[in-house]
Design an enzyme around this catalytic site. Structure first.
Site, mmCIF file in Angstrom:
data_model
loop_
_atom_site.group_PDB
_atom_site.id
_atom_site.type_symbol
_atom_site.label_atom_id
_atom_site.label_comp_id
_atom_site.label_asym_id
_atom_site.label_seq_id
_atom_site.Cartn_x
_atom_site.Cartn_y
_atom_site.Cartn_z
ATOM 1 N N LYS A 96 0.688 -1.166 -0.335
ATOM 2 C CA LYS A 96 -0.050 -0.099 -0.155
ATOM 3 C C LYS A 96 1.010 1.247 -0.162
ATOM 4 O O LYS A 96 0.471 2.359 -0.500
ATOM 5 C CB LYS A 96 -1.050 -0.111 1.224
ATOM 6 N N GLU A 118 -9.716 6.063 3.672
ATOM 7 C CA GLU A 118 -10.511 4.885 4.394
ATOM 8 C C GLU A 118 -9.693 3.569 4.482
ATOM 9 O O GLU A 118 -8.670 3.388 4.152
ATOM 10 C CB GLU A 118 -11.660 4.487 3.178
ATOM 11 N N SER A 376 1.433 -9.711 -0.976
ATOM 12 C CA SER A 376 1.093 -8.291 -0.760
ATOM 13 C C SER A 376 1.418 -7.689 0.747
ATOM 14 O O SER A 376 1.744 -6.743 0.860
ATOM 15 C CB SER A 376 -0.492 -8.173 -1.054
HETATM 16 C C1 LIG Z 1 -5.228 -4.017 1.453
HETATM 17 C C2 LIG Z 1 -4.529 -5.231 1.273
HETATM 18 C C3 LIG Z 1 -4.753 -5.915 0.104
HETATM 19 C C4 LIG Z 1 -6.058 -6.056 -0.704
HETATM 20 O O1 LIG Z 1 -6.205 -4.629 -1.400
HETATM 21 P P1 LIG Z 1 -6.006 -4.760 -2.979
HETATM 22 O O2 LIG Z 1 -6.110 -3.280 -3.262
HETATM 23 O O3 LIG Z 1 -6.812 -5.719 -3.573
HETATM 24 O O4 LIG Z 1 -4.374 -4.993 -3.259
HETATM 25 C C5 LIG Z 1 -4.256 -7.241 0.086
HETATM 26 N N1 LIG Z 1 -3.148 -7.537 0.768
HETATM 27 C C6 LIG Z 1 -2.684 -6.631 1.733
HETATM 28 C C7 LIG Z 1 -1.711 -6.914 2.755
HETATM 29 C C8 LIG Z 1 -3.512 -5.524 2.101
HETATM 30 O O5 LIG Z 1 -2.967 -4.637 3.208
#
Ligand SMILES: *Cc1c(COP(=O)(O)O)cnc(C)c1O
Length: 392
Positions: A96, A118, A376
């Site tokens: 993020k 948000e 992610s």
């Molecule tokens: C917020 C988040 C997501 C989901 O958001 P996307 O916009 O679909 O990437 C996925 N993995 C992590 C670790 C997150 O913090």
């Protein structure tokens, strides 16, 4: 631009469409704000000084490039070659920060003093509060009351970083409702406020702008994979999908290749799986709704994927068959969470564990292939919840 002439994962049309999806479905009062934002983003992105400042922050503050780790023991277990893109190693613990540094820098360039965000699991809120602290801006984070309880550590983190966390009390009191509250705030304060949206969704230009800020994941991964795969590309690229920003970032690096693109959704929030088009939060996409068009509440073990919609570009990629989307259950995710910890010494975010859950369940189909998994985020924030789930 006509739909037929759009290259896969190119720029959206002038009205912000990816095929039939996207666009700008917003109240009159928000139209000038979105137009101002689009103009500012186009000019910033074309400005080498802005790009250099952002690249500097990504390198020296966020810690990019993130490495790719070859997961030998996991690969042995699954019967395929597994390459993991380590977005979990970024500052604040997920992908993020890429988007947030881009948008906060843009907000500063536009002369805005107040950052609105948000958040679901709290990760985007923490990233936004971080960027606001770094740039000396005020930060207001809307968060569903249910999520505030599920993620109290992240709430405290945001407070430490100087942000004000405001509970969203309507609807399911989760991410969807936090987005509504944030948009309401933005309408009322647009003169001095910037709305820092956390995923590749919302009205034009957000889906396109957020993807652009996350393209760095795909660009790095393409180069890193070429080194690991003798100039080749992976057979499969997979990522979890909430709003779809980490997935769209890594997909963008491989859209023009033969690599199969697989997004993984929670079974309780499978917007694309249901293939019902509709409008939510300012753009047309697939979303979970009942026969009369009422948006359904998403339900998932991970607050970050607890969203009934999905970014419009994913709907388009599904529509044209360039990407496919698979649902996984919470139970499969809990297993995958432990699998990665035990085989590789990496505790994943519950969101990221979705993509691994699909790989693990459908391993027969992946036999002998090279699979790139976008990790992610890291799982520190989820450890207490998992302690409950596993009953220890
Ligand atoms: C917020 C988040 C997501 C989901 O958001 P996307 O916009 O679909 O990437 C996925 N993995 C992590 C670790 C997150 O913090």
């Amino acid at each position: 631009m006509s739909e037929a002439r759009q290259p896969i994962m190119g720029d959206p049309s002038a009205d912000g469409r990816f095929g039939q999806f996207g666009g700008r479905f917003i109240p009159e009062t928000l139209v000038p704000a979105c137009q101002e934002l689009e103009k500012a983003f186009r000019s910033a992105w074309a400005d080498p000084e802005f790009r250099a400042e952002l690249d500097g922050l990504l390198a020296d503050y966020a810690g990019r490039p993130s490495p790719i780790t070859e997961a030998h023991r996991l690969g042995e277990e699954l019967g395929c070659r597994v390459l993991i893109k380590r977005e979990d190693l970024n500052h604040t613990g997920s992908h993020k920060i890429n988007n947030v540094l881009g948008q906060a820098l843009l907000a500063k360039r536009m002369g805005k003093k107040r950052l609105i965000a948000e958040t679901g699991a709290g990760q985007h809120g923490v990233a936004s509060a971080t960027a606001a602290a770094l740039m000396g801006m005020e930060c207001i984070v809307y968060m569903g009351e249910v999520d505030i309880k599920r993620q109290e550590l992240n709430v405290f983190r945001m407070n430490l970083l100087g942000a004000e966390v405001v509970p969203a009390l309507s609807g399911s009191r989760t991410l969807k409702d936090a987005v509504n509250e944030a948009m309401r705030d933005w309408v009322a304060t647009v003169e001095d406020s910037y709305y820092c949206l956390g995923s590749a969704m919302g009205p034009h230009p957000y889906p396109w702008m957020v993807r652009t800020f996350h393209e760095v994941i795909g660009i790095e991964a393409r180069e890193q994979c070429a080194r690991l795969l003798d100039g080749g590309v992976p057979d499969v690229v997979t990522a979890c999908v909430g709003g779809g920003s980490n997935a769209i970032g890594i997909f963008s690096g491989f859209a023009d290749t033969e690599a199969e693109l697989v997004g993984v959704e929670p079974a309780g929030g499978a917007a694309i799986g249901r293939k019902v088009p509709g409008v939510v939060h300012g753009s047309k996409s697939y979303l979970m709704q009942d026969e009369v068009g009422q948006v359904l509440e998403a339900e998932s073990i991970s607050a970050g994927l607890d969203y009934p919609g999905v970014g419009p570009e994913h709907a388009h990629l599904a529509d044209i068959g360039r990407a496919r989307y698979e649902p996984v259950t919470d139970a499969e995710v809990v297993d995958a969470f432990q699998l990665l910890a035990r085989t590789e010494g990496i505790i994943p975010a519950l969101e990221s564990a979705h993509a691994l859950a699909w790989m693990s369940r459908d391993r027969a189909e992946l036999a002998g292939k090279a699979v790139l998994l976008n990790l992610s985020g890291r799982g520190d924030k989820d450890v207490a919840q998992m302690m409950d789930v596993l009953g220890r």
